[in-house]
Motif scaffolding. Structure first.
Motif, PDB file in Angstrom:
ATOM      1  N   SER A 192      -9.254  -1.032  -6.148  1.00  0.00           N
ATOM      2  CA  SER A 192      -9.706   0.364  -6.186  1.00  0.00           C
ATOM      3  C   SER A 192     -10.446   0.682  -7.474  1.00  0.00           C
ATOM      4  N   TYR A 232     -14.136  -1.442  -7.023  1.00  0.00           N
ATOM      5  CA  TYR A 232     -15.012  -1.121  -5.897  1.00  0.00           C
ATOM      6  C   TYR A 232     -14.986   0.366  -5.585  1.00  0.00           C
ATOM      7  N   ASP A 233     -16.110   0.856  -5.058  1.00  0.00           N
ATOM      8  CA  ASP A 233     -16.224   2.217  -4.550  1.00  0.00           C
ATOM      9  C   ASP A 233     -16.440   2.176  -3.048  1.00  0.00           C
ATOM     10  N   GLU A 234     -15.871   3.160  -2.347  1.00  0.00           N
ATOM     11  CA  GLU A 234     -16.104   3.265  -0.915  1.00  0.00           C
ATOM     12  C   GLU A 234     -17.511   3.814  -0.678  1.00  0.00           C
ATOM     13  N   LYS A 280     -17.637  -1.498   0.963  1.00  0.00           N
ATOM     14  CA  LYS A 280     -17.326  -1.308  -0.447  1.00  0.00           C
ATOM     15  C   LYS A 280     -18.473  -1.804  -1.314  1.00  0.00           C
ATOM     16  N   LYS A 281     -18.671  -1.076  -2.408  1.00  0.00           N
ATOM     17  CA  LYS A 281     -19.704  -1.465  -3.357  1.00  0.00           C
ATOM     18  C   LYS A 281     -19.040  -1.799  -4.682  1.00  0.00           C
ATOM     19  N   GLN A 282     -19.339  -2.993  -5.216  1.00  0.00           N
ATOM     20  CA  GLN A 282     -18.735  -3.409  -6.480  1.00  0.00           C
ATOM     21  C   GLN A 282     -19.409  -2.669  -7.633  1.00  0.00           C
ATOM     22  N   ILE A 283     -18.596  -1.944  -8.401  1.00  0.00           N
ATOM     23  CA  ILE A 283     -19.102  -1.136  -9.510  1.00  0.00           C
ATOM     24  C   ILE A 283     -19.006  -1.900 -10.827  1.00  0.00           C
TER      25      ILE A 283
END
Length: 505
Positions: free
Chosen positions: A439, A442-444, A450-453
């Protein structure tokens, strides 16, 4: 003011340097059997080869304030530890039990306790150090002492990281066992926050504020229909996204807008009641598993009631409904004029009480409503406000379990700090949500993807470990032991282990 944990950190770091200056090892991670089956004890410090005039092993325990009761209890435990250690050939007598306290010590006060506990055992020696002895050691290492004082927090965090179990759930298991032991004593209180009510579908704070904004603004819209309300809701969300004011400031703005110049605030209370219960998710159980098990903890046992009081920060009456369903005698308390019968469980609504149906309750107009900025100012600045007094009483006289609270409320933290003065170890427990690496990294995004931040997973994991360790240290400073969880559904299971161990197996 020096806390018990800061004092312990200072003493242990100082003794480590002191022992190592004599080429003697010093360990703050030593584990001993107590003599009881499967019971492990970790002292604050252990010098296996002694130091100074101590020629055998030294077990160190630190107390900011050493009372006769604490000394007697810990002495019996440490004597069991020492005897268990002496059963091993590599441990040679005498074993010294060194108690260190930050106060002037009257040895005559403790001598009868030592004598009655078996002073004739020549294999175990008991020594108490006070300010004078500690200052003498500190005077031998002035630069080290100054460095420790300037880095107490970081040293405490490193100590937590160094001593933690590889799996945090293992550590939680031992903490839950300690909580169950405290619960069984009968001096127990529950502190309940928004997470308890939200488990039954009640709205969160932002949803409630948005609904009140719509209530306020639709008064100026001629066509009060769903389309108008939805349009206003989108405007409110956009304003919050751009302006982002304090939630308490927003609440004050709303109270002024809805209540107008009304002196008694009934219009505002009515608007809150309508939004609060109107927004509840009707397909969720009103007696959620979390509320059910919390209420079951309140059921009196043969020996009497184990839960002495409930402190709730929620406006709603969901907890009272379940108490009523279980035929548990109780009294909702929401003002300083309320009186509680001796057999009733008091449920203190310290931020106000807005039941769905007002008719069964008297004096609701006198209830303290802490919804907006001015309400917080009132209880924060009034040390003798009834809500502060009942919270302090519970924090000082019982073990408190905090459920559904973020632990960020400044007034609660202030009261915790006051109640923890002079206390040597945490008495209270709080459930806190543990952030997972997933959590955090990654962002939803749309379609469940999911997008890796954050690109560096290892760095993120290390950062979270430090974050959780720091959180534990800061909560310990307030006298609170953290019970971590990742999913809300874990909490009812843990509470079953606390109150009903046979049922939990």
């Amino acid at each position: 003011m020096l806390s018990a944990y800061s004092f312990e950190t200072f003493v242990i770091e100082l003794l480590r340097v002191h022992a190592e200056s004599q080429a003697k090892p010093f360990d703050s991670r030593a584990k001993f059997r107590t003599g009881a089956p499967r019971e492990i004890f970790m002292p604050d410090g252990f010098a296996p080869q002694g130091f100074d005039d101590f020629h055998g092993p030294v077990i160190v325990e630190c107390y900011l304030s050493l009372s006769r009761q604490n000394f007697s209890r810990k002495l019996n435990l440490l004597q069991g530890v020492a005897r268990a250690a002496l059963s091993h050939a590599e441990v040679r007598p005498p074993v010294t039990l060194l108690f260190i306290t930050d106060q002037l010590v009257d040895l005559d006060e403790f001598e009868p306790i030592v004598r009655s506990s078996g002073k004739d055992d020549s294999a175990i020696e008991v020594v108490i150090w006070g300010k004078a002895e500690l200052n003498q050691v500190s005077g031998q290492h002035p630069e080290v002492s100054e460095h420790i004082v300037g880095n107490l927090l970081s040293m405490r965090v490193r100590s937590v990281l160094k001593n933690k179990e590889p799996d945090w759930r293992t550590e939680r298991g031992s903490r839950v066992s300690k909580l169950a032991e405290r619960f069984s004593t009968g001096q127990f209180s529950l502190f309940l926050g928004a997470g308890v009510s939200s488990s039954a579908g009640m709205p969160d704070w932002n949803s409630l504020l948005n609904a009140l904004f719509v209530t306020y603004l639709t008064e100026d819209v001629e066509a009060k229909n769903d389309g108008a309300a939805q349009s206003i809701l989108e405007l409110v969300k956009r304003m919050n996204a751009l302006d982002g004011p304090s939630a308490l400031v927003s609440a004050r703005y709303l109270r002024k807008g809805i209540a107008g110049n009304s002196a008694d605030g009934r219009d505002f209370t009515g608007a809150i009641r309508k939004a609060l219960y109107g927004l509840r998710k009707q397909n969720w159980l009103i007696d959620s598993p979390l509320i059910r098990v919390l209420v079951e903890l309140c059921i009196p046992r043969r020996s009497g009631a184990l839960v002495r009081s409930v402190i709730t920060y929620n406006f709603d009456d969901l907890f009272e409904r379940q108490l009523q369903a279980k035929s548990i005698p109780h009294k909702a308390v929401y003002s300083q004029t309320a009186s509680v019968e001796v057999d009733d469980l008091p449920v203190y609504h310290v931020h106000g009480f807005i039941p769905e149906k007002a008719s069964p309750y008297d004096g609701l107009d006198d209830a303290t409503l802490v919804f907006a900025e001015e309400g917080y100012h009132q209880i924060y600045t009034d040390a003798y406000h009834w809500s502060n007094l009942v919270q302090l009483s519970a924090l000082r006289d019982s073990t408190c379990l905090m459920v559904g609270l973020s632990m960020a409320d400044p007034n609660l933290r202030r009261l915790l700090e006051i109640s923890n003065r002079g206390v040597n170890e945490p008495r209270h427990f709080a459930f806190m949500k543990r952030m997972t690496v997933d959590s955090f990294v990654y962002d939803e995004v749309d379609n469940g993807k999911k997008k890796q931040i954050l690109p560096d997973l290892d760095a993120a994991e290390t950062f979270l470990e430090n974050h959780h360790a720091l959180t534990e240290v800061l909560m310990n400073e307030l006298g609170v032991t953290v019970l971590w969880y990742e999913g809300y559904d874990e909490i009812p299971t843990i509470l079953n282990e606390v109150g009903f161990p046979a049922r939990a197996k």
